[in-house]
Design a protein around this motif. Structure first.
Motif, PDB file in Angstrom:
ATOM      1  N   ALA A 226      37.914  33.153  33.400  1.00 31.89           N
ATOM      2  CA  ALA A 226      38.865  34.050  34.058  1.00 31.89           C
ATOM      3  C   ALA A 226      40.291  33.801  33.563  1.00 31.89           C
ATOM      4  CB  ALA A 226      38.783  33.872  35.568  1.00 31.89           C
ATOM      5  N   ASN A 233      38.578  38.788  34.635  1.00 31.78           N
ATOM      6  CA  ASN A 233      39.044  38.532  36.001  1.00 31.78           C
ATOM      7  C   ASN A 233      39.332  39.836  36.729  1.00 31.78           C
ATOM      8  OD1 ASN A 233      39.850  37.114  38.232  1.00 31.78           O
ATOM      9  ND2 ASN A 233      41.905  36.722  37.468  1.00 31.78           N
ATOM     10  N   ASN A 234      39.999  40.779  36.048  1.00 32.47           N
ATOM     11  CA  ASN A 234      40.269  42.073  36.670  1.00 32.47           C
ATOM     12  C   ASN A 234      38.987  42.824  36.979  1.00 32.47           C
ATOM     13  OD1 ASN A 234      43.034  41.604  36.471  1.00 32.47           O
ATOM     14  ND2 ASN A 234      43.176  42.524  34.432  1.00 32.47           N
ATOM     15  N   ILE A 237      37.490  41.437  40.105  1.00 30.97           N
ATOM     16  CA  ILE A 237      38.226  41.895  41.289  1.00 30.97           C
ATOM     17  C   ILE A 237      37.831  43.328  41.638  1.00 30.97           C
ATOM     18  CG2 ILE A 237      40.524  42.436  42.164  1.00 30.97           C
ATOM     19  CD1 ILE A 237      41.578  40.089  40.511  1.00 30.97           C
ATOM     20  N   LYS A 238      37.720  44.195  40.602  1.00 35.48           N
ATOM     21  CA  LYS A 238      37.322  45.574  40.860  1.00 35.48           C
ATOM     22  C   LYS A 238      35.912  45.659  41.434  1.00 35.48           C
ATOM     23  CE  LYS A 238      40.327  47.624  37.335  1.00 35.48           C
ATOM     24  NZ  LYS A 238      40.361  48.389  36.060  1.00 35.48           N
ATOM     25  N   ASN A 240      34.428  43.392  43.268  1.00 33.20           N
ATOM     26  CA  ASN A 240      34.494  42.976  44.679  1.00 33.20           C
ATOM     27  C   ASN A 240      35.072  44.083  45.558  1.00 33.20           C
ATOM     28  OD1 ASN A 240      33.444  40.431  44.183  1.00 33.20           O
ATOM     29  ND2 ASN A 240      35.435  39.565  43.670  1.00 33.20           N
ATOM     30  N   ILE A 241      36.101  44.773  45.041  1.00 28.47           N
ATOM     31  CA  ILE A 241      36.689  45.870  45.822  1.00 28.47           C
ATOM     32  C   ILE A 241      35.668  46.981  46.023  1.00 28.47           C
ATOM     33  CG2 ILE A 241      38.456  47.675  45.787  1.00 28.47           C
ATOM     34  CD1 ILE A 241      40.278  45.681  44.316  1.00 28.47           C
TER      35      ILE A 241
END
Length: 267
Positions: A226, A233-234, A237-238, A240-241
């Motif tokens: 990450a 990493n991005n 995050i996406k 998870n969102i």
């Protein structure tokens, strides 16, 4: 668990940034003490020696336990063998205690080097401390098991001597001797069951330690990826969102369905 410790020890030879290493060496050259590399080499040597002696120490403890090394028998030969094994155990215990103290001193010296260099080798020092902690735990566990076994054997030996004196006293005490024999047999069976449970718990603990080490390695690798690759990493995050959004949508749909069913049932 010892194999995992050795694997952990071998992975500590990772390369560090050349700038930190030059800074460490330049600052240590000013001091009169050993350098970081010398201390780390000495720590690895002590860890390998302790690991080998811990395995031998565990085998000696197991032989004392399996062969009833502290039993109070009337046979002179087993008593002599038990005395020799007990002396060997005490010598190895003192030797291991000395090695663990030396490794602790080396770790303290390494901590001083890390403080002097500005904390560039904290990860390596922390790993050496974890290995020392695991070695201390294994050593204390084996030693405490043998001490407990000695206490049990001394208690059983006292009962056995009392039984022998009762047998020599005459036939009027035979019934009481039989009862004491039965109680002694029950106590031994309880000891065996307890030892089996302790062994199972120790095996489970070792497995959990191995799994914890595996998870730590995976987590460190993911964190490293990450840091190296911000796009990954991005992406995580996406993902998870999106998972949270899907969960909210599914919850809302289920709630609407329940409300509709309740309304339809009332109507």
């Amino acid at each position: 668990m010892m194999s995992s410790v050795r694997a952990g020890s071998s992975t500590m030879t990772t390369s560090f940034p050349s700038g930190n290493k030059r800074m460490m060496q330049s600052k240590q050259n000013v001091n009169t003490g050993p350098t970081w590399e010398e201390l780390r080499k000495e720590a690895r040597t002590l860890e390998n020696e302790i690991d080998y002696k811990l395995i031998t120490f565990s085998k000696v403890a197991a032989s004392l336990k399996d062969n009833d090394g502290f039993s109070f028998s009337g046979d002179k030969e087993p008593l002599m063998s038990a005395s020799s094994k007990s002396e060997n155990f005490e010598n190895m215990s003192a030797d291991l205690d000395n090695l663990l103290r030396r490794l602790s001193d080396v770790n303290q010296q390494m901590a001083g080097c890390v403080n002097t260099s500005g904390g560039g080798f904290n990860h390596t020092l922390q790993r050496h401390r974890e290995i020392l902690q695991d070695y201390n735990a294994d050593f204390n566990k084996t030693k405490n098991n043998i001490v407990s076994m000695r206490q049990r054997q001394e208690l059983l030996g006292s009962v056995e001597r009392d039984l022998q004196s009762y047998r020599n006293g005459g036939g009027s005490l035979n019934r009481r001797s039989e009862m004491l024999n039965k109680e002694q047999e029950h106590a031994r069976n309880a000891d065996r069951v307890t030892d089996e449970i302790i062994n199972m718990a120790s095996a489970t603990r070792d497995t959990l330690f191995q799994q914890r080490g595996t998870f730590k390695k995976v987590q460190s690798q993911l964190n490293e990826m990450a840091r190296k690759y911000p796009a990954i990493n991005n992406l995580l995050i996406k993902i998870n969102i999106r998972k949270r959004r899907d969960s909210i949508i599914i919850g809302a749909v289920i709630s609407l369905c329940i409300i509709f069913l309740i309304w339809y049932a009332i109507r």
